[in-house]
Design a protein around this motif. Structure first.
Motif: not given
Length: 159
Positions: A42-53, A124-133
């Motif tokens: 239900g939130s817009g996503v302007s960016e997603m960041e993927l991290e790994h080992y 996975k971290k998403e950047v939304t209008p409410q902030g990063a999550r």
């Protein structure tokens, strides 16, 4: 088998052509490409960041493909997973499988993707209008894995 974790994009046509090159026994190639959506939960996503080992992630992906090989008669498999910052419409993951027949290729490709969504060590971290999550695996991802007779290690964390 080829496993790659990388920041750069991939060319689906070139990757599939390379996977099946010179293999006359291949009767089926099944490929799945996952992309970044502009909406999630239900939130817009302007960016997603993927991290790994590094190292650990590639090993987990190799194990996933080995399990698919043990279940289905496949010739080859390719998994490319991107990491780093990604924007909507960017490609995230490619899973491609070759076999003599489509049923084996479809099943192995779906299994690899279902397993990857819940068991591979990516964050996975998403950047939304409410902030990063940070984004957890979904219950539906766990259910998809369960149809293969595997319980997700994330299942105990679900409410």
């Amino acid at each position: 088998m080829a496993i790659r974790v990388q920041t750069q994009d991939f060319d689906l046509g070139a990757e599939v052509a390379a996977l099946r090159a010179g293999q006359a026994q291949v009767g089926a190639v099944v490929a799945f490409v996952g992309t970044v959506r502009d909406m999630n939960d239900g939130s817009g996503v302007s960016e997603m960041e993927l991290e790994h080992y590094p190292g650990m992630t590639e090993k987990a992906l190799e194990d996933i493909v080995a399990q698919a090989r043990g279940r289905w008669n496949i010739f080859d498999a390719l998994v490319i997973h991107r990491v780093g910052p990604l924007k909507p419409l960017d490609q995230i993951v490619l899973v491609a499988v070759t076999s003599a027949h489509r049923g084996e290729a479809f099943a192995a490709c779906e299994f690899i993707m279902d397993y990857l969504k819940t068991q591979a060590p990516f964050w996975k971290k998403e950047v939304t209008p409410q902030g990063a999550r940070w984004v957890d695996a979904r219950v539906t991802d766990d259910e998809a894995l369960a149809k293969w007779g595997i319980q997700s290690s994330n299942s105990s964390n679900k409410a």
